[in-house]
Write a protein that holds these residues in place. Structure first.
Motif, PDB file in Angstrom:
ATOM      1  N   VAL A 265       0.861  -1.429  -0.052  1.00  0.00           N
ATOM      2  CA  VAL A 265       0.176  -0.033   0.060  1.00  0.00           C
ATOM      3  C   VAL A 265       0.839   1.315  -0.011  1.00  0.00           C
ATOM      4  O   VAL A 265       0.255   2.344  -0.173  1.00  0.00           O
ATOM      5  CB  VAL A 265      -0.961   0.013   1.203  1.00  0.00           C
ATOM      6  N   VAL A 266       2.220   1.243   0.102  1.00  0.00           N
ATOM      7  CA  VAL A 266       3.068   2.242   0.069  1.00  0.00           C
ATOM      8  C   VAL A 266       3.475   2.824  -1.356  1.00  0.00           C
ATOM      9  O   VAL A 266       4.024   1.797  -2.072  1.00  0.00           O
ATOM     10  CB  VAL A 266       4.494   1.963   0.880  1.00  0.00           C
ATOM     11  N   GLU A 267       3.080   3.986  -1.794  1.00  0.00           N
ATOM     12  CA  GLU A 267       3.539   4.413  -3.069  1.00  0.00           C
ATOM     13  C   GLU A 267       4.686   5.289  -2.865  1.00  0.00           C
ATOM     14  O   GLU A 267       4.693   6.292  -2.141  1.00  0.00           O
ATOM     15  CB  GLU A 267       2.277   5.364  -3.486  1.00  0.00           C
ATOM     16  N   LEU A 268       6.068   4.721  -3.509  1.00  0.00           N
ATOM     17  CA  LEU A 268       7.066   5.288  -3.162  1.00  0.00           C
ATOM     18  C   LEU A 268       7.377   6.456  -4.353  1.00  0.00           C
ATOM     19  O   LEU A 268       6.908   6.074  -5.164  1.00  0.00           O
ATOM     20  CB  LEU A 268       8.460   4.455  -3.330  1.00  0.00           C
ATOM     21  N   GLU A 269       7.856   7.668  -3.867  1.00  0.00           N
ATOM     22  CA  GLU A 269       8.052   8.439  -4.685  1.00  0.00           C
ATOM     23  C   GLU A 269       9.600   8.154  -5.586  1.00  0.00           C
ATOM     24  O   GLU A 269      10.161   7.374  -4.917  1.00  0.00           O
ATOM     25  CB  GLU A 269       8.312   9.923  -4.230  1.00  0.00           C
ATOM     26  N   GLU A 270       9.432   8.939  -6.662  1.00  0.00           N
ATOM     27  CA  GLU A 270      10.980   8.500  -7.468  1.00  0.00           C
ATOM     28  C   GLU A 270      11.351   9.715  -7.998  1.00  0.00           C
ATOM     29  O   GLU A 270      10.935  10.272  -9.083  1.00  0.00           O
ATOM     30  CB  GLU A 270      10.764   7.608  -8.398  1.00  0.00           C
ATOM     31  N   LYS A 271      12.359  10.490  -7.159  1.00  0.00           N
ATOM     32  CA  LYS A 271      12.733  11.683  -7.583  1.00  0.00           C
ATOM     33  C   LYS A 271      14.283  11.712  -7.156  1.00  0.00           C
ATOM     34  O   LYS A 271      14.822  10.966  -6.433  1.00  0.00           O
ATOM     35  CB  LYS A 271      12.285  12.795  -6.956  1.00  0.00           C
ATOM     36  N   PRO A 272      15.191  12.514  -7.820  1.00  0.00           N
ATOM     37  CA  PRO A 272      16.489  12.393  -7.529  1.00  0.00           C
ATOM     38  C   PRO A 272      16.781  13.254  -6.033  1.00  0.00           C
ATOM     39  O   PRO A 272      16.314  14.100  -5.811  1.00  0.00           O
ATOM     40  CB  PRO A 272      17.299  13.300  -8.490  1.00  0.00           C
ATOM     41  N   LEU A 273      17.532  12.390  -5.322  1.00  0.00           N
ATOM     42  CA  LEU A 273      18.186  12.619  -4.064  1.00  0.00           C
ATOM     43  C   LEU A 273      19.650  12.606  -4.026  1.00  0.00           C
ATOM     44  O   LEU A 273      20.095  11.789  -4.359  1.00  0.00           O
ATOM     45  CB  LEU A 273      17.672  12.000  -2.956  1.00  0.00           C
ATOM     46  N   GLN A 274      20.146  13.680  -3.481  1.00  0.00           N
ATOM     47  CA  GLN A 274      21.524  13.999  -3.209  1.00  0.00           C
ATOM     48  C   GLN A 274      21.941  13.072  -1.959  1.00  0.00           C
ATOM     49  O   GLN A 274      21.463  13.145  -1.126  1.00  0.00           O
ATOM     50  CB  GLN A 274      22.211  15.399  -3.080  1.00  0.00           C
ATOM     51  N   LEU A 275      22.997  12.117  -2.298  1.00  0.00           N
ATOM     52  CA  LEU A 275      23.387  11.306  -1.320  1.00  0.00           C
ATOM     53  C   LEU A 275      23.935  11.943  -0.126  1.00  0.00           C
ATOM     54  O   LEU A 275      23.942  11.826   1.123  1.00  0.00           O
ATOM     55  CB  LEU A 275      24.298  10.397  -1.710  1.00  0.00           C
ATOM     56  N   GLN A 276      24.898  13.088  -0.517  1.00  0.00           N
ATOM     57  CA  GLN A 276      25.487  13.871   0.658  1.00  0.00           C
ATOM     58  C   GLN A 276      24.444  14.591   1.349  1.00  0.00           C
ATOM     59  O   GLN A 276      24.849  14.560   2.658  1.00  0.00           O
ATOM     60  CB  GLN A 276      26.426  14.960  -0.205  1.00  0.00           C
ATOM     61  N   THR A 277      23.380  15.090   1.022  1.00  0.00           N
ATOM     62  CA  THR A 277      22.378  15.798   1.710  1.00  0.00           C
ATOM     63  C   THR A 277      21.660  14.813   2.512  1.00  0.00           C
ATOM     64  O   THR A 277      21.469  15.148   3.772  1.00  0.00           O
ATOM     65  CB  THR A 277      21.340  16.468   0.916  1.00  0.00           C
ATOM     66  N   LEU A 278      21.368  13.640   2.251  1.00  0.00           N
ATOM     67  CA  LEU A 278      20.876  12.709   3.099  1.00  0.00           C
ATOM     68  C   LEU A 278      21.693  12.098   4.201  1.00  0.00           C
ATOM     69  O   LEU A 278      21.211  11.984   5.317  1.00  0.00           O
ATOM     70  CB  LEU A 278      20.239  11.257   2.299  1.00  0.00           C
ATOM     71  N   ALA A 279      23.078  12.046   3.736  1.00  0.00           N
ATOM     72  CA  ALA A 279      23.965  11.614   4.849  1.00  0.00           C
ATOM     73  C   ALA A 279      24.218  12.709   5.854  1.00  0.00           C
ATOM     74  O   ALA A 279      24.163  12.365   7.131  1.00  0.00           O
ATOM     75  CB  ALA A 279      25.375  11.352   4.224  1.00  0.00           C
ATOM     76  N   GLU A 280      24.244  13.964   5.515  1.00  0.00           N
ATOM     77  CA  GLU A 280      24.254  15.085   6.562  1.00  0.00           C
ATOM     78  C   GLU A 280      22.948  15.004   7.451  1.00  0.00           C
ATOM     79  O   GLU A 280      23.367  15.204   8.493  1.00  0.00           O
ATOM     80  CB  GLU A 280      24.458  16.413   5.657  1.00  0.00           C
ATOM     81  N   ASP A 281      21.915  14.850   6.919  1.00  0.00           N
ATOM     82  CA  ASP A 281      20.616  14.894   7.692  1.00  0.00           C
ATOM     83  C   ASP A 281      20.572  13.643   8.487  1.00  0.00           C
ATOM     84  O   ASP A 281      20.457  13.747   9.892  1.00  0.00           O
ATOM     85  CB  ASP A 281      19.374  14.656   6.640  1.00  0.00           C
ATOM     86  N   ILE A 282      21.164  12.559   8.176  1.00  0.00           N
ATOM     87  CA  ILE A 282      21.208  11.283   8.915  1.00  0.00           C
ATOM     88  C   ILE A 282      22.219  11.362  10.219  1.00  0.00           C
ATOM     89  O   ILE A 282      21.947  11.100  11.117  1.00  0.00           O
ATOM     90  CB  ILE A 282      21.509  10.114   8.194  1.00  0.00           C
TER      91      ILE A 282
END
Length: 418
Positions: A265-282
């Protein structure tokens, strides 16, 4: 089964009647056509005979005008001098040894030939009808066998094998039924395995919930029964209750996320994500955890590398992996996040140094509720399983290697589609 066989037999009889009527009609039409040809041939033969006779009579009367007509007719009807006449005519090439002597005999033989042909045709038709009947009977027997086999499938008996390599449509049908049987068997086995897995999961969930809830109940009973409990002990009990409830809340929330993923039931979005930004947030979210365990978070991620996916769910997956790496790092150690990118995949690695995970346990590390020998006492064994489910739905996968020299490395790969 008996009722089904009766229905099939009735259907077969109807189709046989239709086929028999069609064959009989075709045979009669062919027989009529052949007889018409023979009748036409006989009419032509009689006409030729009459024309020859008329020519002969005309020539005789012209040559011998005084001949009596009655005498001439008597001579024509008689057959006293047939042999001498044939010999005379053969001298002039009119008759051969294989030809009939007179037109009347030829006509009689033609009639006999017609009767013989009709008898042969009837005999051939009878043989053909018998062969068709035998063929349809065997065909019906094969169909009934397939029906019996399908009845066994309904009863759950998948152990039969009716593979047939003959070159006919019923053999092809048998093979298709066998393929369907294999499919049903695999479905049944998967359903059985899923039921066992569900039962195991329910048991694990019950166990995971029972332990903290039991602790909370015991602590609350102590608080209720000991009104004169000192303040420090009361605060310690309350903190433990809060921690247990937080653990239960996290477990329930994580299980709900897994259930949504499993249910599709989960509809995953598919958009470009910068790994650097994700890593900084984590790293920002887990900075306090790292400081408490005296672990340093390091990033080696270029800013231009991206992956396609759902930001919220990928963040959830990365958080679980990095949090696991922090919890299993030695005090004063490091957790390194690095990226490798090529034309085939983009790879994120999370490396830490601590206890080595045995090779046998590495195979089960991403299974739900699996707790290895290096797991902490508060570990439930659900975080890495959730991370794997999320990554699989992002066209990626996760693996682990653990050796004393290199530490423990989690490899997260996202395959690129071209």
């Amino acid at each position: 089964m008996e009722g089904r066989s009766i229905v099939l037999k009735l259907t077969w009889n109807k189709k046989l009647k239709k086929l028999s009527i069609m064959l009989a009609a075709s045979g009669l039409l062919m027989l009529l056509f052949c007889n018409l040809i023979l009748v036409r041939f006989r009419v032509g033969l009689n006409h030729e005979y009459n024309m020859a006779l008329a020519s002969l009579v005309g020539s005789v009367m012209e040559e011998y005008p005084n001949t009596q007509m009655d005498d001439l007719i008597s001579m024509l009807n008689g057959q006293d001098n047939v042999e001498s006449g044939e010999q005379l005519l053969r001298q002039y090439g009119i008759f051969t040894e294989d030809e009939n002597s007179v037109f009347a005999t030829q006509a009689k033989r033609m009639t006999a030939l017609q009767w013989e042909m009709n008898l042969i045709f009837v005999a051939l038709a009878a043989v053909l009808v018998g062969m068709v009947f035998i063929y349809l009977s065997r065909r019906q027997a094969h169909i009934l066998k397939i029906c019996d086999y399908m009845e066994e499938l309904v009863r759950g008996n998948y152990g039969l094998d009716i593979q047939d390599n003959s070159d006919d449509e019923l053999s092809g049908l048998k093979n298709e039924v066998y393929k369907l049987t294999v499919f049903f068997r695999e479905q049944a086995e998967r359903a059985s395995a899923n039921r066992r897995a569900l039962a195991d999961s329910v048991a694990d969930i019950s166990h995971q919930l029972k332990t903290p809830l039991t602790s909370v109940r015991v602590l609350l009973d102590n608080l209720s029964d000991n009104e004169d409990m000192d303040t420090d002990t009361r605060h310690r009990f309350l903190e433990e209750i809060s921690a247990q409830i937080s653990g239960v809340t996290w477990l329930v929330t994580t299980l709900l996320k897994l259930s949504r993923l499993d249910a599709g039931v989960v509809e995953l979005e598919e958009k470009p994500l910068q790994l650097q930004t994700l890593a900084e947030d984590i790293c920002g979210r887990l900075e306090l955890n790292a400081e408490l365990r005296q672990v340093k978070l390091c990033m080696e991620i270029p800013g231009q590398i991206t992956v396609k996916g759902d930001e919220q769910w990928l963040t959830e997956a990365f958080l679980n992996v990095v949090k696991n790496a922090i919890e299993h790092s030695d005090p004063g150690g490091r957790v390194i996040l690095a990226v490798k990118d090529n034309d085939v995949y983009t790879q994120l690695t999370v490396q830490n140094w601590g206890e080595v995970i045995p090779e046998e346990e590495q195979k089960h590390l991403f299974e739900r509720f699996y707790r290895g020998s290096t797991a902490g006492k508060d570990s439930i064994g659900i975080g890495l399983a959730l991370a794997k489910e999320i990554l699989v739905r992002h066209n990626g996968y996760i693996s682990v290697e653990s050796e004393p020299e290199q530490g423990t490395i989690f490899y997260i790969k996202f395959l690129k589609s071209h």
